[in-house]
Design an enzyme around this catalytic site. Structure first.
Site, PDB file in Angstrom:
ATOM      1  N   ASP A  23       0.855  -1.188   0.000  1.00 19.92           N
ATOM      2  CA  ASP A  23       0.000   0.000   0.000  1.00 19.92           C
ATOM      3  C   ASP A  23       0.895   1.244   0.000  1.00 19.92           C
ATOM      4  OD1 ASP A  23      -3.080   0.737   1.729  1.00 19.92           O
ATOM      5  OD2 ASP A  23      -1.705   2.160   0.794  1.00 19.92           O
TER       6      ASP A  23
ATOM      7  N   ASP B 173      -3.704   2.370  -5.450  1.00 19.13           N
ATOM      8  CA  ASP B 173      -2.430   2.350  -4.709  1.00 19.13           C
ATOM      9  C   ASP B 173      -2.246   1.123  -3.818  1.00 19.13           C
ATOM     10  OD1 ASP B 173      -3.948   2.921  -2.385  1.00 19.13           O
ATOM     11  OD2 ASP B 173      -2.266   4.058  -1.562  1.00 19.13           O
ATOM     12  N   GLU B 174      -3.038   0.080  -4.032  1.00 20.47           N
ATOM     13  CA  GLU B 174      -2.908  -1.126  -3.202  1.00 20.47           C
ATOM     14  C   GLU B 174      -2.869  -2.361  -4.088  1.00 20.47           C
ATOM     15  OE1 GLU B 174      -5.973  -1.390   0.358  1.00 20.47           O
ATOM     16  OE2 GLU B 174      -6.617  -0.195  -1.323  1.00 20.47           O
TER      17      GLU B 174
HETATM   18  P1  TTP Z   1      -5.461   5.361   0.745  1.00 19.96           P
HETATM   19  O1  TTP Z   1      -4.614   4.160   0.514  1.00 19.96           O
HETATM   20  O2  TTP Z   1      -6.706   5.220   1.540  1.00 19.96           O
HETATM   21  O3  TTP Z   1      -4.596   6.454   1.463  1.00 19.96           O
HETATM   22  P2  TTP Z   1      -3.169   7.031   1.167  1.00 19.96           P
HETATM   23  O4  TTP Z   1      -2.373   6.185   0.229  1.00 19.96           O
HETATM   24  O5  TTP Z   1      -3.332   8.459   0.741  1.00 19.96           O
HETATM   25  O6  TTP Z   1      -2.504   7.020   2.592  1.00 19.96           O
HETATM   26  P3  TTP Z   1      -1.992   5.799   3.464  1.00 19.96           P
HETATM   27  O7  TTP Z   1      -2.212   4.542   2.658  1.00 19.96           O
HETATM   28  O8  TTP Z   1      -0.535   6.084   3.691  1.00 19.96           O
HETATM   29  O9  TTP Z   1      -2.786   5.857   4.714  1.00 19.96           O
HETATM   30  O10 TTP Z   1      -5.878   6.022  -0.646  1.00 19.96           O
HETATM   31  C1  TTP Z   1      -5.087   5.946  -1.803  1.00 19.96           C
HETATM   32  C2  TTP Z   1      -5.274   7.162  -2.673  1.00 19.96           C
HETATM   33  O11 TTP Z   1      -6.613   7.217  -3.134  1.00 19.96           O
HETATM   34  C3  TTP Z   1      -5.061   8.436  -1.912  1.00 19.96           C
HETATM   35  O12 TTP Z   1      -3.738   8.915  -2.022  1.00 19.96           O
HETATM   36  C4  TTP Z   1      -6.057   9.376  -2.460  1.00 19.96           C
HETATM   37  C5  TTP Z   1      -7.113   8.537  -3.075  1.00 19.96           C
HETATM   38  N1  TTP Z   1      -8.375   8.585  -2.315  1.00 19.96           N
HETATM   39  C6  TTP Z   1      -9.456   9.293  -2.838  1.00 19.96           C
HETATM   40  O13 TTP Z   1      -9.355   9.883  -3.917  1.00 19.96           O
HETATM   41  N2  TTP Z   1     -10.633   9.320  -2.132  1.00 19.96           N
HETATM   42  C7  TTP Z   1     -10.779   8.659  -0.942  1.00 19.96           C
HETATM   43  O14 TTP Z   1     -11.857   8.696  -0.330  1.00 19.96           O
HETATM   44  C8  TTP Z   1      -9.648   7.918  -0.417  1.00 19.96           C
HETATM   45  C9  TTP Z   1      -9.744   7.199   0.900  1.00 19.96           C
HETATM   46  C10 TTP Z   1      -8.486   7.925  -1.143  1.00 19.96           C
HETATM   47 MG    MG Z   2      -2.220   4.131   0.527  1.00 20.60          MG
END
Ligand code: TTP
Ligand code: MG
Length: 407
Positions: free
Chosen positions: A11, A105-106
């Protein structure tokens, strides 16, 4: 004896924000928040520097600025994120063919059969972290565990820039005190209902008799108990290319009621859906229209077409016909269009000359837009209007065929 699997969850840390910090040196080590382009935008993600001040995903801009007055707001650049996501997939696939790109991103990798080729699970994790940093200049966190539920949990716990492996014999000790709401799949409501029964941690959930959980949650009760014990039978799904439906939706910058405004948005959405279907070689036979009112009441209506299609105008005309059958009770907050009952496009040349011409026009438009960017060449009725900025959905996948929500 069943061999325990070795699953890795990767992630990205503060994904959009990290990509922006890499792209713009002046944002590095600074609190930044990534936002959409429209007037109703929210924080989609915040850099870890901004999170220290309490800036969170979903906050409005005034809320975020209150928490962190020197927060730098950066408008999302979707092309950067999708480009990065495609590149990440290439890195992951060096270590196993069993890779599932779960969201933008996962990813989940099943490395059971391949880890010994690369020096073991942790060595794969380290190599991936190194490559992601070298190629894209961003950090990620790696969780390794016997199934995807635990791998995801472990990566959440190890954030940011972490790497952790929980072996089968360590599962019980690792999850004993974890609040149930941290488990992937247990939402706030289920967590509340469990709390009423005095169940707050995974350990407590795993020790609760099945009969009690079944009486409160029905068939889901059994699955809940298994989750409390750290169990999960969902495999890494490597074959996600299959399209079930192709859809786009957008929350409008302001609530609209005027027919021409609604039609304009529907043409834009129909073109996005049609273009995506053409790009990936699909045809569909069911068109759906989704509407949301300002009070968030949301509903969809569908129409089955006589023929399979991926033509923007066929989709648009069907959506308009659906709209005619709906007596709008209020302004519209969100509109969505999707195409389902999907089959592969056999790319037959139409017998009717008029249709042949239409296909040729669409192909020419797609070629121009592929080369010069989305909506560079577009329908006259759309051209009159200014475009609104959007943010890519986290559910975006490089396989491309996925519902995408434009905020
Ligand atoms: P996440 O994996 O939830 O968060 P992140 O990568 O920003 O942070 P971390 O994993 O370190 O806690 O979300 C991935 C990407 O998706 C994030 O950078 C932005 C986007 N996103 C949205 O556009 N809307 C949303 O509601 C969420 C949760 C994320
Ligand atoms: Mg993330």
């Amino acid at each position: 004896m069943l061999l325990s699997r070795i699953i890795m969850c990767i992630d990205m840390d503060a994904f959009f924000a990290s990509v922006e910090q890499k792209a713009n040196p002046r944002f590095r080590s600074k609190p930044i928040g990534v936002i959409g382009g429209g007037p109703r935008t929210i924080i989609t993600t915040a850099s870890y520097e901004a999170r220290k001040f309490g800036v969170k995903t979903g906050m409005s801009i005034p809320e975020a600025k209150k928490a962190c007055p020197h927060l730098i707001l950066v408008i999302a650049n979707n092309a950067r994120y999708t480009h990065t996501c495609r590149g990440l997939e290439e890195i992951f696939r060096r270590f196993t063919p069993d890779a599932e790109i779960y969201s933008v991103d996962e990813a989940f990798l099943d490395i059971t059969a391949t880890h010994h080729l690369f020096g073991g699970p942790e060595e794969i994790g380290r190599s991936i972290k190194r490559s992601v940093k070298d190629v894209f200049g961003i950090n990620c966190t790696v969780g390794i565990a016997p199934n995807i539920l635990l791998a995801k949990l472990v990566s959440d716990i190890a954030k940011p820039d972490g790497l952790r492996w929980v072996k089968p014999e360590e599962v019980g000790g690792c999850i004993e005190d974890i609040p149930v709401k941290e488990l992937w799949g247990i939402g706030a409501r289920t967590a509340e209902r469990l709390a009423v029964l005095g169940i707050r941690t995974c350990g407590e959930l795993g020790r609760t008799p099945s009969s009690l959980l079944r009486s409160k949650f029905g068939i889901y009760g059994e699955a809940l108990r298994a989750m409390g014990l750290g169990g999960c039978s969902r495999p890494v799904q490597t074959n996600t290319e299959e399209a079930k439906s192709i859809g786009h939706s957008m929350t409008l910058p302001r609530d609209i009621l005027e027919r021409t405004d609604i039609e304009h948005c529907l043409l834009l959405l129909s073109e996005k859906v049609g273009r995506r279907a053409r790009k990936y070689g699909y045809l569909g036979k069911t068109v759906s229209l989704t509407l949301r009112y300002p009070d968030f009441e949301t509903f969809s209506r569908r129409k089955t077409l006589a023929e399979f299609t991926n033509d923007t105008h066929d989709i648009y005309k069907s959506v308009l016909r659906i709209l005619e059958g709906i007596g709008l009770r209020d302004r519209i907050r969100l509109l969505g269009v999707s195409l389902s009952t999907i089959v592969d496009d056999p790319h037959q040349i139409p017998l009717i000359e008029e249709e042949r011409k239409r296909k040729a026009v669409l192909r020419a438009m797609d070629c121009v837009n592929d080369r010069f960017g989305e909506f560079k060449l577009t329908w006259g009725s759309y051209f009159r209007r200014e475009r609104e900025g959007g943010v890519i959905s986290p559910s975006w996948k490089p396989s491309g065929v996925k519902s995408v929500h434009l905020k």
